[in-house]
Write a protein that holds these residues in place. Structure first.
Motif, short mmCIF file in Angstrom:
data_model
loop_
_atom_site.label_atom_id
_atom_site.label_comp_id
_atom_site.label_asym_id
_atom_site.label_seq_id
_atom_site.Cartn_x
_atom_site.Cartn_y
_atom_site.Cartn_z
N THR A 118 -0.88 1.86 48.36
CA THR A 118 -0.01 1.00 47.58
C THR A 118 -0.69 0.69 46.25
O THR A 118 -1.85 0.29 46.22
N VAL A 119 0.04 0.90 45.14
CA VAL A 119 -0.60 0.82 43.82
C VAL A 119 0.25 0.04 42.83
O VAL A 119 1.46 -0.11 43.01
N ILE A 120 -0.42 -0.43 41.79
CA ILE A 120 0.26 -0.81 40.56
C ILE A 120 0.22 0.42 39.66
O ILE A 120 -0.85 0.85 39.23
N SER A 121 1.36 1.02 39.45
CA SER A 121 1.44 2.25 38.65
C SER A 121 1.71 1.90 37.19
O SER A 121 2.68 1.22 36.86
N GLN A 122 0.81 2.38 36.31
CA GLN A 122 0.97 2.17 34.88
C GLN A 122 1.54 3.42 34.21
O GLN A 122 1.39 4.53 34.71
N GLN A 123 2.16 3.23 33.05
CA GLN A 123 2.80 4.33 32.34
C GLN A 123 1.77 5.09 31.52
O GLN A 123 1.75 5.05 30.29
N ALA A 124 0.90 5.83 32.22
CA ALA A 124 -0.24 6.47 31.56
C ALA A 124 0.19 7.41 30.44
O ALA A 124 -0.42 7.41 29.36
N TYR A 125 1.22 8.21 30.67
CA TYR A 125 1.68 9.15 29.64
C TYR A 125 2.11 8.41 28.37
O TYR A 125 1.79 8.81 27.25
N GLN A 126 2.81 7.29 28.56
CA GLN A 126 3.29 6.52 27.40
C GLN A 126 2.15 5.85 26.65
O GLN A 126 2.23 5.67 25.43
N PHE A 127 1.06 5.49 27.34
CA PHE A 127 -0.11 4.97 26.64
C PHE A 127 -0.53 5.96 25.55
O PHE A 127 -0.75 5.59 24.40
N GLY A 128 -0.69 7.22 25.95
CA GLY A 128 -1.15 8.23 25.01
C GLY A 128 -0.11 8.59 23.96
O GLY A 128 -0.45 8.73 22.77
N TYR A 129 1.13 8.73 24.38
CA TYR A 129 2.19 9.17 23.46
C TYR A 129 2.45 8.10 22.38
O TYR A 129 2.47 8.40 21.18
N LEU A 130 2.62 6.86 22.81
CA LEU A 130 2.90 5.79 21.86
C LEU A 130 1.69 5.51 20.98
O LEU A 130 1.84 5.26 19.77
N GLY A 131 0.49 5.55 21.57
CA GLY A 131 -0.71 5.34 20.77
C GLY A 131 -0.85 6.38 19.68
O GLY A 131 -1.21 6.06 18.54
N MET A 132 -0.54 7.63 20.00
CA MET A 132 -0.63 8.69 19.01
C MET A 132 0.42 8.50 17.90
O MET A 132 0.11 8.71 16.72
N GLN A 133 1.61 8.12 18.26
CA GLN A 133 2.63 7.85 17.24
C GLN A 133 2.18 6.75 16.28
O GLN A 133 2.35 6.86 15.06
N MET A 134 1.59 5.69 16.82
CA MET A 134 1.11 4.58 15.99
C MET A 134 0.00 5.05 15.05
O MET A 134 -0.05 4.68 13.88
N LEU A 135 -0.91 5.88 15.59
CA LEU A 135 -2.03 6.36 14.78
C LEU A 135 -1.55 7.23 13.62
O LEU A 135 -1.97 7.04 12.47
N ILE A 136 -0.66 8.16 13.91
CA ILE A 136 -0.18 9.07 12.86
C ILE A 136 0.63 8.31 11.83
O ILE A 136 0.60 8.62 10.63
N ASP A 137 1.35 7.28 12.25
CA ASP A 137 2.09 6.45 11.30
C ASP A 137 1.13 5.76 10.34
O ASP A 137 1.39 5.67 9.13
N ARG A 138 -0.02 5.28 10.86
CA ARG A 138 -1.03 4.66 10.00
C ARG A 138 -1.62 5.67 9.02
O ARG A 138 -1.92 5.34 7.87
N ILE A 139 -1.79 6.90 9.48
CA ILE A 139 -2.39 7.93 8.63
C ILE A 139 -1.43 8.33 7.51
O ILE A 139 -1.82 8.46 6.34
N ARG A 140 -0.17 8.51 7.87
CA ARG A 140 0.80 9.02 6.90
C ARG A 140 1.33 7.93 5.97
O ARG A 140 1.66 8.22 4.81
N ASN A 141 1.41 6.72 6.48
CA ASN A 141 1.98 5.64 5.67
C ASN A 141 1.09 4.40 5.70
O ASN A 141 1.49 3.34 6.19
N PRO A 142 -0.14 4.52 5.21
CA PRO A 142 -1.07 3.39 5.31
C PRO A 142 -0.59 2.13 4.62
O PRO A 142 -0.91 1.01 5.05
N GLU A 143 0.18 2.27 3.53
CA GLU A 143 0.64 1.10 2.78
C GLU A 143 1.89 0.49 3.37
O GLU A 143 2.24 -0.65 3.09
N GLU A 144 2.60 1.26 4.21
CA GLU A 144 3.89 0.80 4.72
C GLU A 144 3.86 0.49 6.21
O GLU A 144 4.86 0.06 6.78
N ALA A 145 2.72 0.72 6.86
CA ALA A 145 2.66 0.56 8.32
C ALA A 145 2.79 -0.89 8.76
O ALA A 145 3.17 -1.17 9.89
N GLY A 146 2.48 -1.84 7.88
CA GLY A 146 2.68 -3.25 8.19
C GLY A 146 1.57 -3.83 9.05
O GLY A 146 0.49 -3.25 9.19
N PRO A 147 1.81 -5.02 9.66
CA PRO A 147 0.79 -5.70 10.46
C PRO A 147 0.39 -4.86 11.68
O PRO A 147 1.12 -3.97 12.10
#
Length: 337
Positions: free
Chosen positions: A288-317
């Motif tokens: 019996t486990v607490i199942s976390q959304q491991a795939y989404q950790f990586g996918y969403l984190g990567m989207q956030m990172l690339i957004d910071r790289i491509r739009n550093p002035e517009e990425a916001g807080p």
């Protein structure tokens, strides 16, 4: 080796024109661009990626540093990160810190020399602060995954560790368990702290006793020597009726130690844990486990990172995403009177 000067001579243009065609910069007529590309093909020219990166100030190369490559949670997380990177036109390199701050520092030094565009990192613990400050000084964007580091402001993707621990203890309580132990990672890791806090809160909310004897603080990573867990079990008197494991690797080690003592799960001791045990399907019973959304950790984190790289002035807080988890009830908990 063919150089841009060879191409320039064959195409009867300047080396600067060839460079602009390769890097897709400057104003060049389509006729000239087509001629240069045709000569590049004739000479089988392969652009020097490092030189090109120096011109564009971007390598389109990212790095993912995880804490334990043997943990199915992190391998699934890495799959999500790689899928997002490829979809968005970046390549991804991987590193594994083994929950070790010194090894993490070595990786940080290496990736700075490699001029990667950004980093996704599951930090080894609170001591990762100076490593991340070094990245900030060198203006390398990064996103934290799974773990916070006090004093570091950044984009981050987390699971709700405290609530997950509360759910596990509540499930055990509903099945009649009162002596509930916990084996956990080091409290210098934020997810371990939050899981411990959730465990204690849930004991209190369910009118269950707390005992320091029933808690083992160790490492989330795997170990060949299970004697520490065996000594912990030997100190507890009476034995708990159930154990909460802070992650799936610890759960497997508890099962192996119990088996060596002639104890079975769940007949003798029930067991629950964080994160699924996909790579350990040979172990019976399923836990019996607490199942976390491991795939989404990586996918969403990567989207956030690339957004910071491509739009550093517009990425916001800085953004903080907390992904909900799910309690999956299987056969590792025995109802007791």
């Amino acid at each position: 080796m063919v150089t841009i000067y060879d191409i320039a001579a064959r195409a009867n243009v300047s080396a600067m024109t060839v460079s602009r065609v390769i890097n897709n910069t400057g104003r060049i007529s389509e006729k000239t661009r087509a001629k240069v590309k045709r000569v590049m093909e004739e000479l089988n020219y392969v652009p020097n990626q490092m030189a090109r990166s120096l011109v564009l100030q971007q390598t389109h190369l990212l790095f993912l540093l995880i804490a334990d490559i043997t943990n199915p949670f992190y391998t699934t997380l890495a799959r999500g990160a790689e899928d997002a990177a490829r979809k968005l036109g970046f390549r991804l390199l991987f590193g594994n810190s083994d929950e070790n701050g010194d090894k993490e520092q070595e990786y940080m030094d290496t990736l700075l020399k490699m001029r990667v565009d950004g980093l996704l990192v599951a930090p080894a613990g609170d001591a990762s602060l100076p490593h991340l400050e070094t990245l900030r000084r060198h203006q390398v964007p990064f996103v934290l995954l799974d773990r916070e580091v006090p004093g570091v402001e950044s984009d981050i993707v987390l699971g709700d560790s405290k609530e997950g621990a509360r759910q596990l203890v509540r499930h055990l309580s509903e099945n009649g368990h009162r002596r509930i132990a916990m084996i956990n990672g080091a409290l210098t890791v934020s997810s371990a702290r939050q899981r411990f806090e959730g465990y204690k809160e849930a004991l209190k909310l369910n009118d269950l006793p707390y005992s320091e004897e029933y808690v083992l603080e160790t490492s989330f990573g795997p170990r060949a020597d299970l004697s520490e867990i065996d000594r912990w079990l030997g100190r507890m008197d009476p034995l708990p009726t159930a154990i909460v494991a802070g992650n799936n690797v610890l759960a497997v080690e508890v099962i192996r130690t119990l088996n060596a003592r002639g104890l079975r799960v769940p007949e003798d001791i029930s067991l629950v844990c964080f994160d699924d045990l996909a790579s350990y399907a040979e172990i019976d019973p399923f836990v019996t486990v607490i199942s976390q959304q491991a795939y989404q950790f990586g996918y969403l984190g990567m989207q956030m990172l690339i957004d910071r790289i491509r739009n550093p002035e517009e990425a916001g807080p800085w953004k903080k995403i907390v992904l909900p988890s799910e309690l999956i009830v299987r056969r590792s908990v025995k109802a007791v009177r």
